[in-house]
Each structure stands twice: as structure tokens, then as C-alpha cells.
Scaffold this motif. Structure first.
Motif, PDB file in Angstrom:
ATOM      1  N   VAL A 384     -24.230  17.184  27.235  1.00 21.25           N
ATOM      2  CA  VAL A 384     -25.508  17.907  27.170  1.00 21.25           C
ATOM      3  C   VAL A 384     -26.566  16.901  27.596  1.00 21.25           C
ATOM      4  O   VAL A 384     -26.673  15.830  27.003  1.00 21.25           O
ATOM      5  CB  VAL A 384     -25.813  18.422  25.754  1.00 21.25           C
ATOM      6  CG1 VAL A 384     -27.175  19.096  25.710  1.00 21.25           C
ATOM      7  CG2 VAL A 384     -24.726  19.377  25.279  1.00 21.25           C
ATOM      8  N   TRP A 385     -27.347  17.244  28.603  1.00 22.89           N
ATOM      9  CA  TRP A 385     -28.205  16.221  29.198  1.00 22.89           C
ATOM     10  C   TRP A 385     -29.691  16.520  29.032  1.00 22.89           C
ATOM     11  O   TRP A 385     -30.076  17.632  28.664  1.00 22.89           O
ATOM     12  CB  TRP A 385     -27.845  16.053  30.678  1.00 22.89           C
ATOM     13  CG  TRP A 385     -26.374  15.798  30.840  1.00 22.89           C
ATOM     14  CD1 TRP A 385     -25.446  16.614  31.423  1.00 22.89           C
ATOM     15  CD2 TRP A 385     -25.643  14.669  30.353  1.00 22.89           C
ATOM     16  NE1 TRP A 385     -24.192  16.066  31.341  1.00 22.89           N
ATOM     17  CE2 TRP A 385     -24.282  14.870  30.691  1.00 22.89           C
ATOM     18  CE3 TRP A 385     -26.003  13.505  29.653  1.00 22.89           C
ATOM     19  CZ2 TRP A 385     -23.277  13.956  30.366  1.00 22.89           C
ATOM     20  CZ3 TRP A 385     -25.005  12.595  29.329  1.00 22.89           C
ATOM     21  CH2 TRP A 385     -23.671  12.817  29.688  1.00 22.89           C
ATOM     22  N   ASP A 386     -30.471  15.500  29.285  1.00 22.22           N
ATOM     23  CA  ASP A 386     -31.946  15.577  29.223  1.00 22.22           C
ATOM     24  C   ASP A 386     -32.453  15.911  27.821  1.00 22.22           C
ATOM     25  O   ASP A 386     -33.454  16.631  27.656  1.00 22.22           O
ATOM     26  CB  ASP A 386     -32.474  16.621  30.223  1.00 22.22           C
ATOM     27  CG  ASP A 386     -32.072  16.297  31.659  1.00 22.22           C
ATOM     28  OD1 ASP A 386     -32.093  15.101  32.006  1.00 22.22           O
ATOM     29  OD2 ASP A 386     -31.728  17.225  32.401  1.00 22.22           O
ATOM     30  N   VAL A 387     -31.777  15.391  26.806  1.00 21.51           N
ATOM     31  CA  VAL A 387     -32.226  15.618  25.434  1.00 21.51           C
ATOM     32  C   VAL A 387     -32.492  14.309  24.688  1.00 21.51           C
ATOM     33  O   VAL A 387     -32.879  14.334  23.522  1.00 21.51           O
ATOM     34  CB  VAL A 387     -31.185  16.456  24.633  1.00 21.51           C
ATOM     35  CG1 VAL A 387     -31.080  17.858  25.204  1.00 21.51           C
ATOM     36  CG2 VAL A 387     -29.829  15.764  24.612  1.00 21.51           C
ATOM     37  N   GLN A 388     -32.284  13.178  25.348  1.00 28.60           N
ATOM     38  CA  GLN A 388     -32.448  11.907  24.662  1.00 28.60           C
ATOM     39  C   GLN A 388     -33.874  11.672  24.167  1.00 28.60           C
ATOM     40  O   GLN A 388     -34.074  11.135  23.074  1.00 28.60           O
ATOM     41  CB  GLN A 388     -32.012  10.752  25.572  1.00 28.60           C
ATOM     42  CG  GLN A 388     -30.552  10.383  25.428  1.00 28.60           C
ATOM     43  CD  GLN A 388     -30.229   9.818  24.062  1.00 28.60           C
ATOM     44  OE1 GLN A 388     -30.807   8.831  23.626  1.00 28.60           O
ATOM     45  NE2 GLN A 388     -29.295  10.444  23.359  1.00 28.60           N
ATOM     46  N   ASP A 389     -34.849  12.072  24.946  1.00 31.02           N
ATOM     47  CA  ASP A 389     -36.240  11.890  24.502  1.00 31.02           C
ATOM     48  C   ASP A 389     -36.504  12.660  23.213  1.00 31.02           C
ATOM     49  O   ASP A 389     -37.179  12.165  22.295  1.00 31.02           O
ATOM     50  CB  ASP A 389     -37.216  12.344  25.588  1.00 31.02           C
ATOM     51  CG  ASP A 389     -37.275  11.374  26.765  1.00 31.02           C
ATOM     52  OD1 ASP A 389     -36.788  10.235  26.603  1.00 31.02           O
ATOM     53  OD2 ASP A 389     -37.784  11.760  27.830  1.00 31.02           O
ATOM     54  N   ASP A 390     -35.976  13.883  23.132  1.00 31.94           N
ATOM     55  CA  ASP A 390     -36.158  14.688  21.924  1.00 31.94           C
ATOM     56  C   ASP A 390     -35.418  14.079  20.733  1.00 31.94           C
ATOM     57  O   ASP A 390     -35.932  14.063  19.608  1.00 31.94           O
ATOM     58  CB  ASP A 390     -35.666  16.117  22.159  1.00 31.94           C
ATOM     59  CG  ASP A 390     -36.559  16.901  23.112  1.00 31.94           C
ATOM     60  OD1 ASP A 390     -37.775  16.637  23.124  1.00 31.94           O
ATOM     61  OD2 ASP A 390     -36.036  17.760  23.842  1.00 31.94           O
ATOM     62  N   ILE A 391     -34.212  13.576  20.983  1.00 31.76           N
ATOM     63  CA  ILE A 391     -33.448  12.950  19.901  1.00 31.76           C
ATOM     64  C   ILE A 391     -34.179  11.724  19.377  1.00 31.76           C
ATOM     65  O   ILE A 391     -34.323  11.526  18.164  1.00 31.76           O
ATOM     66  CB  ILE A 391     -32.031  12.581  20.388  1.00 31.76           C
ATOM     67  CG1 ILE A 391     -31.205  13.843  20.636  1.00 31.76           C
ATOM     68  CG2 ILE A 391     -31.332  11.672  19.379  1.00 31.76           C
ATOM     69  CD1 ILE A 391     -29.850  13.588  21.261  1.00 31.76           C
ATOM     70  N   LYS A 392     -34.672  10.899  20.286  1.00 37.01           N
ATOM     71  CA  LYS A 392     -35.394   9.695  19.869  1.00 37.01           C
ATOM     72  C   LYS A 392     -36.679  10.049  19.131  1.00 37.01           C
ATOM     73  O   LYS A 392     -37.065   9.353  18.184  1.00 37.01           O
ATOM     74  CB  LYS A 392     -35.686   8.822  21.081  1.00 37.01           C
ATOM     75  CG  LYS A 392     -34.451   8.147  21.654  1.00 37.01           C
ATOM     76  CD  LYS A 392     -34.795   7.262  22.844  1.00 37.01           C
ATOM     77  CE  LYS A 392     -33.534   6.566  23.384  1.00 37.01           C
ATOM     78  NZ  LYS A 392     -33.838   5.710  24.543  1.00 37.01           N
ATOM     79  N   SER A 393     -37.336  11.123  19.541  1.00 38.25           N
ATOM     80  CA  SER A 393     -38.562  11.545  18.842  1.00 38.25           C
ATOM     81  C   SER A 393     -38.260  11.954  17.408  1.00 38.25           C
ATOM     82  O   SER A 393     -39.013  11.631  16.480  1.00 38.25           O
ATOM     83  CB  SER A 393     -39.219  12.717  19.589  1.00 38.25           C
ATOM     84  OG  SER A 393     -39.725  12.301  20.830  1.00 38.25           O
TER      85      SER A 393
END
Length: 416
Positions: A384-393
Motif C-alpha cells: 500500500v503506497w503513498d501513506v508514509q506521510d500520514d503514518i508519520k503524522s
């Protein structure tokens, strides 16, 4: 002498620190000393794309040779350091040279653990840490055995071991993985998620011997010929690869009188017990202000972040290593990114968004604050991609979220 900085260890952390010093305006002498003859390189592809032959050596370089020339960074490659004299501010090289320093940065990295069993030093028993290791393994894996495909026994069920196993199998080798754990990767992501990776390997033809240790390596014609397990079983092998962790290279620091505790102990700005000496990368056991404890990280993102922090702190700037730890893996068609604090995740509750059996899901490790809410301390996205920014937030904000919403794919992560 105060305008001279010496960096011992020409890996990613040392190279990043050197480049950062120049970017932040340091106009003194920078000398980067490395035991390897290669320009500083990144390590993740060594067990993935480079080992598989999909990436070339040039793609491993975070900076080009010209970047060091342009920034007037002196590189002493293929040169080892014999000793450090903190009182005199001197670094003595194994070749006999002496370097003066006003400030010193140690980025000496780590060395792979060896198998403590008979036969461990035989030809055909290998490890993976350096570029030369990866080249040697790639050449070995590209050859066929007398009986057909190369038979590889991989000892270790951590990330490196599983990545090498996947790459070796992709290259056509017969692969058997041995590990102490009941499930591969169990110690870092738990048995349920470790099983996802194990099953994908098994589908590709990788065999596992779990809850098993190595008792010895057998020999034939002067080379490793097989692995004896603690149950007495012999597994034939043309190649044995040990992936059983690393040991931080602290000998220089210890001899210099620095405080050693699972690496070189530093504060949150990478300063050691000597105010003029800093440490970064795999060798540094740095205090993390978020977890409130010291932690040593062996991932490439930490090499970059700690190298930058050390450089800025050496220039008197306020710099703190408070980045969220991050790493990734690629194994067959399983791609994964992980951000968070493993030390906090060990005692946290696992919350899943999506079905792990689909091999497309997000996992969160949550510290409960009530029966329905918790704080996210780590997150892992698999295919599942492009979710790292949300996870880090979610990790950075540290506010309580409803675990039901966290597990619901219909609820955007950005809304939590």
C-alpha cells in the motif's frame, strides 16, 4: 587545529556529515577516512537490486566523486585508523600518518556476527555487509553446482536474511532458511505478520527450518558442503550465508576512553562522553528524546539523519536526533515500509487496516489509552503506497485515535 574536522568511517553517515558540514558553511579542513577502497555507498540494494544484478555500482553512490572534489572534502580511502588520542587531538593511521583534529566524528559502523560453530571459517561460508560481500555472493549465486542449481542455506530470519533468501531464490538457487524463531521476523513484527512473509517465500519454493540452530558446518574438498542442525539433520549446501546480526565497531572509541554501551553512547546531538568527539550511524547509541531512552539503529535512514545532526551539532547549531526511524524491504512481490519506534511497539496492540492474507494492508502498533482509543507508535504499509506521510503524522502528533477508525479503510488516514 580547531578548524580541522576528521571523520573516521567513510560510509553513508560519514559522507552525509561531510557534505552537511559544507552545506552549513564550514570552511575548514574536512578529512574522511575509510577502510574500504570504494567511495561511500548505500547498503540496502546490496541484499536486493544490486545482489540480483538489477542495479549497478554507480547507483549505490549517494554522492558522486566530483561532489567531494567540489566541496573540498579530502578522502582517504583504503586507509584504517590505528588509534585516537583525545588529549592531543590526533588520529594515527595504520599506514603511519597522523591527522590533527579540532573535532572528530566516528562513523565506524558495525561488523557481521560470525557463526560460533565448527566449520564457520570454511570457504563457502559467507556473510553480507559490504559491497565486496555482495559482489562475491552475486558471483557465487550466478554459478550452478555440479548437481544443478546452487543449494543455499541461509542462517538468520531477520530482514537481511529474508531479503538475501528472496534474491537467491529469484536467481534460481535452492534456498533453505534456518532460524531460532518459530516464525521469521517474529521478533520485529510479530508472528501474524511474519507469517505473511514466510508464506510468500514458501510459495516461491524457499524451505524453512524454524526453532532451529546451527551445530556445525560440514566439509568436502576443502569447502563447506552442508549445515548440521541442533537436531542432527544435515542440509546439503554449496553456499552458507550467515545473517545473524552485527556488532558495532567500538574498539577505537573504547581505547580512546569513550563511554561504550551497545555502541558508542551519545546524547541527542550525537556528542560522546568527550565534548570534541561525536558518533553517528550504526555505531552510535544515541539518546532519543521521544522514547526517553538510548537506541542504536542500523538502518540507512538513521545513517543519513544522524550524520546531519552530528554535523550541525559540531558547528554549534541546535540539532537533535528526533526523526522517526524508517526502513523498507522488498521480497519477491512484497514491498514494505516501516516507520516508528520498535522499542515502544513491542508492548503495543496490533491494529490492522486490511487483511494480511491479501498481502495488501497497513499495520499499526498502538499504545492503548482507553478501551477504544490509543496512540500510534509505529506503522507498516505492505503493498500500500503513498501513506508514509500520514503514518508519520499519526506517530508525531501522538494524540489518541479511535482504533476502529484506524482499522477502517473507508476512513482516510489524514482525517485521524
Amino acid at each position: 587545529m580547531m578548524n580541522k574536522i576528521v571523520i573516521v568511517g567513510a560510509g553513508l553517515a560519514g559522507a552525509t556529515a561531510a557534505q552537511t558540514l559544507r552545506a552549513e558553511g564550514f570552511d575548514g579542513t574536512i578529512t574522511l577516512v575509510g577502510a574500504e577502497k570504494h567511495y561511500p555507498y548505500i547498503r540496502p540494494p546490496l541484499s536486493k537490486g544490486f545482489l540480483a544484478g538489477r542495479e549497478d555500482e554507480q547507483s549505490l553512490l549517494p554522492y558522486t566523486p566530483g561532489d567531494y572534489v567540489d566541496k573540498q572534502i579530502e578522502l582517504l580511502l583504503g586507509e584504517s585508523v590505528e588509534s585516537i588520542d583525545p588529549a592531543a587531538g590526533l588520529v594515527t593511521l595504520a599506514g603511519g600518518g597522523v591527522l590533527e583534529y579540532g573535532q572528530l566524528l566516528l562513523t565506524t559502523g558495525a561488523s557481521p556476527r560470525t557463526l560460533p560453530v565448527p566449520g564457520a571459517t570454511l570457504p563457502g561460508v559467507d556473510c553480507l555487509r559490504t559491497l565486496e560481500d555482495s559482489k562475491r555472493l552475486r558471483a557465487s549465486l550466478s554459478r550452478s553446482g555440479d548437481h544443478g542449481p546452487r543449494r543455499v542455506v541461509l542462517v538468520g530470519t531477520g530482514w537481511i536474511g529474508m531479503e538475501v533468501a528472496a534474491t537467491a531464490r529469484t536467481l534460481g538457487a535452492e534456498v533453505t532458511v534456518l532460524g531460532r524463531e518459530k516464525v521469521p521476523l517474529e521478533a520485529v513484527i510479530g508472528p501474524e505478520l511474519g507469517t505473511v512473509f514466510m508464506q510468500r517465500h514458501e510459495e516461491a519454493g524457499v524451505s524453512f527450518r524454524t526453532e532451529t540452530t546451527v551445530a556445525g558446518i560440514t566439509e568436502a574438498n576443502g569447502r563447506a558442503a552442508g549445515v548440521i542442525t541442533d537436531t542432527g539433520q544435515e542440509l546439503p549446501a554449496d553456499l552458507v550465508v550467515a545473517a545473524v546480526g552485527v556488532i558495532p565497531n567500538t574498539a577505537l572509541a573504547e581505547a580512546a576512553g569513550l563511554t561504550i554501551e551497545n555502541g558508542i553512547l551519545t546524547d541527542q546531538s550525537m556528542r560522546t562522553s568527550d565534548p570534541n568527539i561525536f558518533a553517528a550511524g550504526d555505531v552510535a547509541n544515541a539518546y532519543h528524546p521521544i522514547t526517553g531512552r538510548h537506541q542504536r539503529s542500523e538502518h540507512w535512514a538513521n545513517a543519513i539523519n544522524s550524520g546531519k545532526v552530528a554535523a550541525k551539532a559540531m558547528l554549534g547549531q541546535t540539532a537533535v536526533l528526533d526523526n522517526i526511524p524508517y526502513f523498507y524491504t522488498d521480497q519477491f512481490d512484497l514491498g514494505m515500509e516501516y516507520s516508528g519506534y520498535a522499542s515502544l511497539a513491542r508492548n503495543a496492540k496490533l491494529v490492522l487496516r486490511g487483511d494480511p492474507s491479501s498481502r495488501k494492508f497497513i499495520a499499526f502498533w498502538v499504545t492503548p489509552v482507553s478501551s477504544t482509543k490509543g496512540r500510534v507508535v509505529a506503522g507498516m504499509n505492505v503493498n500500500v503506497w503513498d501513506v508514509q506521510d500520514d503514518i508519520k503524522s499519526l506517530i508525531t502528533n501522538a494524540h489518541a485515535v479511535h482504533t476502529q477508525q484506524l482499522s477502517d479503510p473507508a476512513t482516510p488516514l489524514s482525517d485521524l
